[in-house]
Write a protein that holds these residues in place. Structure first.
Motif, PDB file in Angstrom:
ATOM      1  N   PRO A 148       0.847  -1.198   0.000  1.00 29.58           N
ATOM      2  CA  PRO A 148       0.000   0.000   0.000  1.00 29.58           C
ATOM      3  C   PRO A 148       0.888   1.257   0.000  1.00 29.58           C
ATOM      4  O   PRO A 148       1.963   1.246   0.616  1.00 29.58           O
ATOM      5  N   ALA A 149       0.446   2.296  -0.693  1.00 30.05           N
ATOM      6  CA  ALA A 149       1.301   3.468  -0.933  1.00 30.05           C
ATOM      7  C   ALA A 149       1.835   4.104   0.344  1.00 30.05           C
ATOM      8  O   ALA A 149       1.095   4.310   1.305  1.00 30.05           O
ATOM      9  N   ARG A 150       3.137   4.372   0.344  1.00 27.30           N
ATOM     10  CA  ARG A 150       3.779   5.108   1.444  1.00 27.30           C
ATOM     11  C   ARG A 150       4.808   6.073   0.853  1.00 27.30           C
ATOM     12  O   ARG A 150       5.561   5.708  -0.032  1.00 27.30           O
ATOM     13  N   GLY A 151       4.816   7.288   1.395  1.00 24.70           N
ATOM     14  CA  GLY A 151       5.838   8.250   0.965  1.00 24.70           C
ATOM     15  C   GLY A 151       5.299   9.255  -0.031  1.00 24.70           C
ATOM     16  O   GLY A 151       4.151   9.142  -0.473  1.00 24.70           O
ATOM     17  N   PRO A 152       6.131  10.255  -0.373  1.00 26.20           N
ATOM     18  CA  PRO A 152       5.706  11.320  -1.285  1.00 26.20           C
ATOM     19  C   PRO A 152       5.214  10.763  -2.621  1.00 26.20           C
ATOM     20  O   PRO A 152       5.763   9.789  -3.125  1.00 26.20           O
ATOM     21  N   ASN A 153       4.214  11.432  -3.155  1.00 22.31           N
ATOM     22  CA  ASN A 153       3.571  10.918  -4.358  1.00 22.31           C
ATOM     23  C   ASN A 153       3.983  11.730  -5.579  1.00 22.31           C
ATOM     24  O   ASN A 153       3.151  12.199  -6.315  1.00 22.31           O
ATOM     25  N   GLY A 165      14.997  -6.184   0.794  1.00 19.99           N
ATOM     26  CA  GLY A 165      16.093  -5.815   1.683  1.00 19.99           C
ATOM     27  C   GLY A 165      15.937  -4.420   2.267  1.00 19.99           C
ATOM     28  O   GLY A 165      16.796  -3.964   3.013  1.00 19.99           O
ATOM     29  N   TYR A 166      14.863  -3.728   1.941  1.00 20.54           N
ATOM     30  CA  TYR A 166      14.639  -2.362   2.455  1.00 20.54           C
ATOM     31  C   TYR A 166      13.281  -2.262   3.150  1.00 20.54           C
ATOM     32  O   TYR A 166      12.337  -2.951   2.780  1.00 20.54           O
ATOM     33  N   ASP A 167      13.229  -1.385   4.173  1.00 19.99           N
ATOM     34  CA  ASP A 167      11.957  -1.156   4.866  1.00 19.99           C
ATOM     35  C   ASP A 167      11.178  -0.034   4.210  1.00 19.99           C
ATOM     36  O   ASP A 167      10.020   0.197   4.525  1.00 19.99           O
ATOM     37  N   GLN A 168      11.864   0.695   3.332  1.00 18.21           N
ATOM     38  CA  GLN A 168      11.228   1.857   2.724  1.00 18.21           C
ATOM     39  C   GLN A 168      10.803   1.564   1.294  1.00 18.21           C
ATOM     40  O   GLN A 168      11.406   0.727   0.616  1.00 18.21           O
ATOM     41  N   THR A 169       9.778   2.300   0.854  1.00 17.56           N
ATOM     42  CA  THR A 169       9.418   2.231  -0.569  1.00 17.56           C
ATOM     43  C   THR A 169      10.387   3.138  -1.333  1.00 17.56           C
ATOM     44  O   THR A 169      11.078   3.963  -0.726  1.00 17.56           O
ATOM     45  N   TYR A 170      10.406   2.999  -2.652  1.00 18.81           N
ATOM     46  CA  TYR A 170      11.227   3.904  -3.478  1.00 18.81           C
ATOM     47  C   TYR A 170      10.943   5.361  -3.102  1.00 18.81           C
ATOM     48  O   TYR A 170      11.853   6.184  -3.021  1.00 18.81           O
TER      49      TYR A 170
END
Ligand SMILES: Nc1ncnc2c1ncn2[C@H]1C[C@H](O)[C@@H](COP(=O)(O)OP(=O)(O)OP(=O)(O)O)O1
Ligand SMILES: [Mg+2]
Length: 208
Positions: A148-153, A165-170
């Motif tokens: 599900p979308a997370r972070g600036p759009n 290997g990452y907890d963050q989305t691009y």
């Protein structure tokens, strides 16, 4: 106008002018600029190239052929795919239209029926040295999953792609970190390597 064809002088290939990166997407151009820095001389042209239907590599190559004819010189283009493993690689090259029509939530919903949420982002650069040259391709892939979308759009499907290997989305990752592992970063490393090996030289106006 300068000759459009690449020619060989001594051991190196002389290009009639610097490479034109052709894209209709300002964000892509921004990333390519950031990743290439001063490593390859290039200029850009904003043009929405027609895209074939078919296999990703053929789509990218055909964009390069069309762009080289438009520019009448050496061009670099790229086509980006987002491939869901549960859907055998779809939406793939059609991600742009899926994203426009159904958005981040719709893309997540496509995978609702499947346990497998893995996906890969793929970037295929095609370099054509002139209008009659066969394009060369450079492919970068990054494995991850759809969330599900997370972070600036502010860039396409970045908020729903979380690389393995990452907890963050691009979208959540600092740009330099993203470029190090991104599909576009990897493909451009290959483009850089090619330029380093080919040692192209560029004909300037004073030599014409
Ligand atoms: N790194 C990225 N992160 C997120 N979204 C991306 C990324 N790169 C491209 N996109 C989006 C933009 C488009 O909606 C789609 C890729 O379609 P594509 O045809 O390659 O780009 P485009 O049509 O916007 O530009 P071009 O003119 O170069 O074809 O994915
Ligand atoms: Mg496109």
């Amino acid at each position: 106008m300068a000759a459009a064809a690449a020619r060989t002088v001594g051991s190196g290939v002389v290009l009639p002018r610097s490479v034109t990166f052709v894209t209709g997407n300002a964000k892509k151009l921004e990333e390519v600029r950031a990743i290439l820095g001063q490593s390859i001389p290039f200029q850009s042209l904003k043009l929405d190239l027609p895209e074939l239907q078919g296999e990703p590599e053929d789509i990218s190559k055909e964009k390069a052929r069309i762009a080289a004819k438009e520019v009448n010189g050496p061009v670099l283009v790229e086509d980006t795919c987002l491939c869901f493993n549960a859907l055998k690689g779809l939406p793939g090259p059609y991600i742009k239209w899926f994203l426009q029509k159904i958005g981040h939530e719709g893309l997540n919903n496509l995978l609702m029926a499947y346990e497998d949420k893995t996906a890969y982002a793929m970037c295929i650069f095609s370099l054509a040295l002139g209008p009659n040259a066969e394009p060369m391709t450079f492919i970068g892939k990054t494995q991850g999953r759809i969330v599900p979308a997370r972070g600036p759009n502010d860039f396409g499907w970045d908020p729903i792609f979380q690389p393995h290997g990452y907890d963050q989305t691009y979208a959540e990752m600092p740009k330099e970190e993203k470029h190090k592992i991104s599909h576009r970063g990897k493909a451009l490393e290959l483009v850089k390597l090619h330029f380093a090996e080919a040692r192209y030289t560029f004909q300037t106006d004073s030599t014409t």
